[in-house]
Design a protein around this motif. Structure first.
Motif, PDB file in Angstrom:
ATOM      1  N   GLN A  30       3.652  -5.442  21.611  1.00 41.31           N
ATOM      2  CA  GLN A  30       3.570  -5.860  23.008  1.00 41.31           C
ATOM      3  C   GLN A  30       4.924  -6.363  23.502  1.00 41.31           C
ATOM      4  O   GLN A  30       5.871  -6.511  22.723  1.00 41.31           O
ATOM      5  N   LYS A  31       4.997  -6.680  24.794  1.00 44.50           N
ATOM      6  CA  LYS A  31       6.278  -7.008  25.391  1.00 44.50           C
ATOM      7  C   LYS A  31       6.880  -8.278  24.815  1.00 44.50           C
ATOM      8  O   LYS A  31       8.085  -8.351  24.535  1.00 44.50           O
ATOM      9  N   LYS A  32       6.047  -9.320  24.637  1.00 44.59           N
ATOM     10  CA  LYS A  32       6.566 -10.605  24.190  1.00 44.59           C
ATOM     11  C   LYS A  32       6.122 -11.012  22.792  1.00 44.59           C
ATOM     12  O   LYS A  32       6.510 -12.082  22.307  1.00 44.59           O
ATOM     13  N   VAL A  33       5.308 -10.187  22.152  1.00 45.22           N
ATOM     14  CA  VAL A  33       4.818 -10.538  20.824  1.00 45.22           C
ATOM     15  C   VAL A  33       4.382  -9.268  20.097  1.00 45.22           C
ATOM     16  O   VAL A  33       4.001  -8.284  20.743  1.00 45.22           O
ATOM     17  N   GLN A  34       4.483  -9.294  18.789  1.00 44.08           N
ATOM     18  CA  GLN A  34       4.030  -8.174  17.967  1.00 44.08           C
ATOM     19  C   GLN A  34       2.964  -8.667  16.996  1.00 44.08           C
ATOM     20  O   GLN A  34       3.055  -9.769  16.448  1.00 44.08           O
ATOM     21  N   PHE A  35       1.945  -7.824  16.781  1.00 44.62           N
ATOM     22  CA  PHE A  35       0.882  -8.159  15.835  1.00 44.62           C
ATOM     23  C   PHE A  35       0.770  -7.047  14.785  1.00 44.62           C
ATOM     24  O   PHE A  35       0.908  -5.863  15.113  1.00 44.62           O
ATOM     25  N   ILE A  36       0.523  -7.449  13.567  1.00 42.61           N
ATOM     26  CA  ILE A  36       0.219  -6.524  12.480  1.00 42.61           C
ATOM     27  C   ILE A  36      -1.105  -6.955  11.866  1.00 42.61           C
ATOM     28  O   ILE A  36      -1.307  -8.143  11.608  1.00 42.61           O
ATOM     29  N   VAL A  37      -2.005  -6.005  11.660  1.00 42.62           N
ATOM     30  CA  VAL A  37      -3.174  -6.279  10.829  1.00 42.62           C
ATOM     31  C   VAL A  37      -2.827  -5.775   9.426  1.00 42.62           C
ATOM     32  O   VAL A  37      -2.613  -4.579   9.225  1.00 42.62           O
ATOM     33  N   LEU A  38      -2.729  -6.733   8.505  1.00 45.67           N
ATOM     34  CA  LEU A  38      -2.392  -6.439   7.123  1.00 45.67           C
ATOM     35  C   LEU A  38      -3.664  -6.478   6.287  1.00 45.67           C
ATOM     36  O   LEU A  38      -4.455  -7.416   6.399  1.00 45.67           O
ATOM     37  N   ARG A  39      -3.847  -5.478   5.450  1.00 51.87           N
ATOM     38  CA  ARG A  39      -5.015  -5.455   4.560  1.00 51.87           C
ATOM     39  C   ARG A  39      -4.557  -5.390   3.112  1.00 51.87           C
ATOM     40  O   ARG A  39      -3.631  -4.655   2.782  1.00 51.87           O
ATOM     41  N   ASP A  40      -5.221  -6.175   2.274  1.00 49.87           N
ATOM     42  CA  ASP A  40      -5.020  -6.048   0.834  1.00 49.87           C
ATOM     43  C   ASP A  40      -6.368  -5.796   0.179  1.00 49.87           C
ATOM     44  O   ASP A  40      -7.360  -5.523   0.866  1.00 49.87           O
ATOM     45  N   GLU A  41      -6.430  -5.885  -1.131  1.00 48.65           N
ATOM     46  CA  GLU A  41      -7.659  -5.553  -1.837  1.00 48.65           C
ATOM     47  C   GLU A  41      -8.794  -6.519  -1.572  1.00 48.65           C
ATOM     48  O   GLU A  41      -9.946  -6.252  -1.911  1.00 48.65           O
ATOM     49  N   SER A  42      -8.473  -7.657  -0.921  1.00 46.23           N
ATOM     50  CA  SER A  42      -9.502  -8.673  -0.706  1.00 46.23           C
ATOM     51  C   SER A  42      -9.939  -8.834   0.740  1.00 46.23           C
ATOM     52  O   SER A  42     -10.961  -9.462   1.011  1.00 46.23           O
ATOM     53  N   GLY A  43      -9.182  -8.296   1.692  1.00 47.44           N
ATOM     54  CA  GLY A  43      -9.547  -8.475   3.090  1.00 47.44           C
ATOM     55  C   GLY A  43      -8.394  -8.160   4.018  1.00 47.44           C
ATOM     56  O   GLY A  43      -7.403  -7.555   3.611  1.00 47.44           O
ATOM     57  N   ALA A  44      -8.513  -8.608   5.293  1.00 49.59           N
ATOM     58  CA  ALA A  44      -7.489  -8.318   6.300  1.00 49.59           C
ATOM     59  C   ALA A  44      -7.123  -9.596   7.044  1.00 49.59           C
ATOM     60  O   ALA A  44      -7.941 -10.506   7.198  1.00 49.59           O
ATOM     61  N   ALA A  45      -5.865  -9.668   7.491  1.00 49.28           N
ATOM     62  CA  ALA A  45      -5.384 -10.837   8.231  1.00 49.28           C
ATOM     63  C   ALA A  45      -4.425 -10.385   9.319  1.00 49.28           C
ATOM     64  O   ALA A  45      -3.792  -9.329   9.226  1.00 49.28           O
ATOM     65  N   GLN A  46      -4.306 -11.224  10.333  1.00 51.40           N
ATOM     66  CA  GLN A  46      -3.394 -10.950  11.443  1.00 51.40           C
ATOM     67  C   GLN A  46      -2.054 -11.615  11.176  1.00 51.40           C
ATOM     68  O   GLN A  46      -1.987 -12.801  10.862  1.00 51.40           O
ATOM     69  N   LEU A  47      -0.978 -10.846  11.327  1.00 49.95           N
ATOM     70  CA  LEU A  47       0.379 -11.358  11.258  1.00 49.95           C
ATOM     71  C   LEU A  47       0.967 -11.300  12.659  1.00 49.95           C
ATOM     72  O   LEU A  47       0.690 -10.369  13.419  1.00 49.95           O
TER      73      LEU A  47
END
Length: 450
Positions: A30-47
């Motif tokens: 996005q214009k003022k912020v970036q988000f990543i949804v990261l997934r590993d073997e146990s679940g997902a989180a927002q960065l």
């Protein structure tokens, strides 16, 4: 370096420094912020990365500005599926829909870059997904299958060990057929001639009864050169086998197997029940003991009288539709997902199944689960003279099974056991349509890779 934390464990940590690693599921630039949804073997989180290009340009410190800009551009250029390691600040925030927390990105390292376009999508055909199975298994639903498999096998092993069983590992290269030659894979074996890939650990399970082991189990691959293209057949699959001595009939084998299955399904329900409901919309049922038992002859009568179905097979064995129909009857009448079909005639059972002298039927059974056969079990014939007579009755030359007959000459206790297909159990537990979904890397007549 901060120790990597699994995503499932983030909620138990206080706000502060953290390192996470996994693969990129989505990027929102996005214009003022970036988000990543990261997934590993146990679940997902927002960065989250608030240092966009505009913000980076306003940072007075040149090194800090360059670092922020490089991080922003790296995130913009991330390919989905790339593996990354991120250090940053964990912050609890109830507004974040994904777990109520996020990680503010400090440093980001691409540890395994992916090509920009994924070769498969969630709606790709099953064959295409199997071509890229390692990507297909990143889907939480597909990965859960093998977490369930781990729990199921662990529960079975625990039950066996707690009940005095010995785990064995039988050879898969054999110098003679374990059952019939019709479905055997053959290969040249040095100067010894032809070797065969084992169709079953059957004979070795019986051999260790002669050794006095008493109760044994094995979970191992078996091989069938069967050109079947059904949803429940494979040329290589994991077989779950057990054999016990001092049985009085096949009833003892059935009693052992139903206790084993109940223990396994109870463990799966306790550990994965909520996830299975969320991803498969299945409520795991822990079966009541004993399972219903119906002789094969009575099954045919019930199919005709209660379901209006006549099995078309000339040999009297059940066809897939017959299995589904009798299972539906049992579910309606007894509320049970399992049914033992017992007392098969000799013409549809191998020579080593014990015959009842009173009925002329074999002391054997098939176990059906949610409409499909998962097991064949029986009391074995342990008397060598009877074995030879049964073999001759089946048109077999005793000389051709001489190695198998040899250990019966030195005394074997009454015994019995079963073989069960692991992938079929998982398929039927999870309501899947094919064992291809519940096999890590499927092997069939037209698939030998990956």
């Amino acid at each position: 370096m901060t120790e990597r934390t699994l995503i499932k464990d983030l909620s138990a940590l206080p706000d502060g420094p953290v390192t996470v690693a996994g693969w990129v599921e989505t990027v929102r630039d996005q214009k003022k912020v970036q988000f990543i949804v990261l997934r590993d073997e146990s679940g997902a989180a927002q960065l989250v990365n608030p240092a966009t290009r505009e913000i980076a340009e306003d940072i007075e410190d040149a090194d800090a500005a360059a670092s922020a800009l490089a991080r922003t551009e790296a995130i913009s250029g991330l390919s989905l599926g790339s593996f990354i390691t991120v250090t940053g600040e964990l912050k609890k925030d109830e507004r974040v829909k994904l777990g109520g927390l996020e990680v503010k990105i400090g440093t980001l390292t691409v540890t395994g870059a992916s090509l920009p376009e994924a070769p498969i999508a969630a709606d790709s055909s099953l064959d295409k997904r199997l071509d890229y199975r390692w990507i297909d298994l990143r889907q939480p639903k597909n990965a859960l299958v093998f977490k369930i498999q781990t729990t199921l096998e662990h529960a079975w092993r625990t039950w066996w060990v707690d009940n005095g069983f010995i785990e064995i590992h039988t050879p898969k290269l054999m110098d003679s057929p374990s059952e019939s030659r019709a479905e055997l894979f053959q290969l040249d074996y040095f100067d010894l001639g032809t070797a065969y890939l084992a169709q079953s650990p059957q004979h070795f399970k019986q051999m260790v009864q002669a050794a006095g082991f008493g109760k044994v189990f094995e979970i191992s691959p078996v091989f069938r050169a069967d050109p079947s293209f059904t949803s429940r057949h494979a040329t290589e699959f994991m077989s779950v086998d057990a054999e016990i001595s001092w049985v009085e009939s096949h009833e003892d084998v059935m009693a052992m197997q139903e206790q084993l299955l109940a223990a396994g399904l109870a463990a799966v329900k306790a550990k994965h029940g909520d996830e299975i409901k969320a991803l498969f919309d299945i409520d795991v049922e822990v079966p009541a003991i004993p399972f219903p038992r119906i002789p094969l002859a009575e099954v045919h009568e019930l199919l005709t009288s209660e379901r209006g179905y006549t099995v078309p097979r000339e040999d009297g064995d059940l066809d897939p539709e017959g299995e589904r129909q009798i299972s539906a009857y049992v579910k309606e009448k007894y509320g049970h997902d399992f049914v033992f079909v017992t007392d098969y005639p000799t013409n549809i059972r191998p020579y080593y199944h014990m015959r009842d002298p009173e009925t002329g039927l074999t002391k054997s059974y098939d176990l059906l689960y949610n409409g499909t056969e998962i097991t064949t079990g029986a009391q074995r014939e342990h008397r060598v003279d009877e074995l030879i007579a049964n073999a001759v009755d089946k048109g077999l030359d005793p000389a051709g099974i001489g190695e198998y007959l040899e250990f019966f000459k030195y005394g074997v206790p009454p015994h019995g056991g079963f073989g069960m297909g692991l992938a079929r159990v998982l398929m039927l537990l999870l309501g899947e349509s094919s064992i291809r979904e519940t096999t890590l890397l499927f092997r069939g007549p037209t698939r030998l890779a990956p």
